[in-house]
Design an enzyme around this catalytic site. Sequence first.
Site, short mmCIF file in Angstrom:
data_model
loop_
_atom_site.label_atom_id
_atom_site.label_comp_id
_atom_site.label_asym_id
_atom_site.label_seq_id
_atom_site.Cartn_x
_atom_site.Cartn_y
_atom_site.Cartn_z
N CYS A 168 1.97 2.52 0.95
CA CYS A 168 3.04 3.19 0.20
C CYS A 168 3.45 4.54 0.78
O CYS A 168 4.53 5.04 0.48
CB CYS A 168 2.60 3.38 -1.25
SG CYS A 168 2.55 1.83 -2.19
N PHE A 219 5.02 -5.33 -7.21
CA PHE A 219 5.56 -5.18 -5.87
C PHE A 219 6.76 -6.10 -5.60
O PHE A 219 6.86 -7.19 -6.15
CB PHE A 219 4.48 -5.42 -4.82
CG PHE A 219 3.46 -4.32 -4.76
CD1 PHE A 219 3.68 -3.21 -3.97
CD2 PHE A 219 2.30 -4.38 -5.52
CE1 PHE A 219 2.76 -2.18 -3.92
CE2 PHE A 219 1.38 -3.35 -5.49
CZ PHE A 219 1.60 -2.25 -4.69
N HIS A 309 7.73 8.82 -4.27
CA HIS A 309 7.53 7.38 -4.18
C HIS A 309 6.97 6.85 -5.49
O HIS A 309 5.92 7.31 -5.95
CB HIS A 309 6.56 7.03 -3.04
CG HIS A 309 6.12 5.59 -3.08
ND1 HIS A 309 6.92 4.56 -2.64
CD2 HIS A 309 4.98 5.01 -3.53
CE1 HIS A 309 6.30 3.40 -2.81
NE2 HIS A 309 5.11 3.65 -3.35
N ASN A 342 7.89 -1.68 -6.68
CA ASN A 342 7.29 -0.90 -5.60
C ASN A 342 7.43 -1.72 -4.32
O ASN A 342 6.77 -2.73 -4.16
CB ASN A 342 5.81 -0.62 -5.92
CG ASN A 342 5.13 0.20 -4.85
OD1 ASN A 342 5.62 0.35 -3.74
ND2 ASN A 342 3.97 0.74 -5.16
#
Length: 394
Positions: A168, A219, A309, A342
């Site tokens: 990430c 994700f 993020h 994500n």
Amino acid sequence: MASNGSTVSYSKAHPKSRTGVATALAFGNAFPEQLVMQEFLVDGYFKNTNCNDPVLREKLDRLCKSTTVKTRYVVMSDEILKKHPELAVEGAATIRQRLEIANKAVTDMAIEASQQCIKEWGRPASEITHVVYVTSSEVRLPGGDVFLANGLGLRPDVSRVSLYFMGCSGGVTGLRVAKDLAENNPGSRVLLATTETTLVGFRPPNAERPYDLVGAALFGDGAAAVILGTDPAPLENPSFELDWAVQQLVPGTDKTIDGRLTEEGLIFRLGRELPQIIENNIEDFCHKLMKKIGSSTQVEYNDLFWAVHPGGPAILNRVEKRLGLVPEKLMPSRRALADFGNVSSNTIVYVLEYMRAESLKKAAAKEKDDEWGLILAFGPGITFEGILARNVIT
């Protein structure tokens, strides 16, 4: 540079842009065709994997509701499962089979995102001098950087750098590397391409691997691209200057994000302590970046813009609470999480794109916008990546 009190010179073409400072000049993104609505994910996932475990189903349903994700894009599709039914069978698929699909998928997405970015940039692809390629979703020789360069028709002497398995934090790592390349090679134009797919880790749910459900709930897949360079030309459109970059490792946390590439694909574990580790270390890390602004007055957290993020809602909530940020400061991060999930290294670029769009609206309305801000991401290590940035949108 302004951050250390030295004399500053500005670009004649873009009066707000400082000479010699790496600046984002264009953005691009790309996604696979398969759109997943979060409300239908549980039914689809358990149907595709022929799983009837009510306990696992209830757990995934609970996770999906807690992520704040609304939509995601994924490479995995009915067509792929029909061609490769072994992907839905425990222990049947190999890493070779997964990578045959993933390698091509990440290249195709990276090319599409980069083409969009180059089109927005408005200059020929032949003027790209450097490529920084970021992914945690492929393994091969030559790497995806070669296939990206060939797919875009870049010059044979373009300088390439590949960053693999950064997780990430990879997007901000890529920005930091691209910044160094741009500033140390005057006149260069650096293409940063990030591309990810969850297919490498796709497998049926298993009670012995509870973290697979976290991945299934959170994700997504996609690609992103940014072109960076110093001293913008008259026809270029600068948005964010990358003023100062810092990377920091938190000692003793190397097991908190634990990933392994195994015979059955990518398996990872996220420690429950991750949000707390980030909360405990975020202020000191931000202070290192903020002190480079060089202002004689105290800079408050809410005086800055925040491109964080969105590893998950818990991380965003901890950062917001510890720093006392007003809710709108993290709205671009929350919006990217809701729209795409994500997407590992890509997601920070989506956040910056949303921020740029808002800044352009404010500029058109002649409204005041935050000049300075922080770009942050957290990855395996635990690694903190941060960039002090300056908004130069006029």
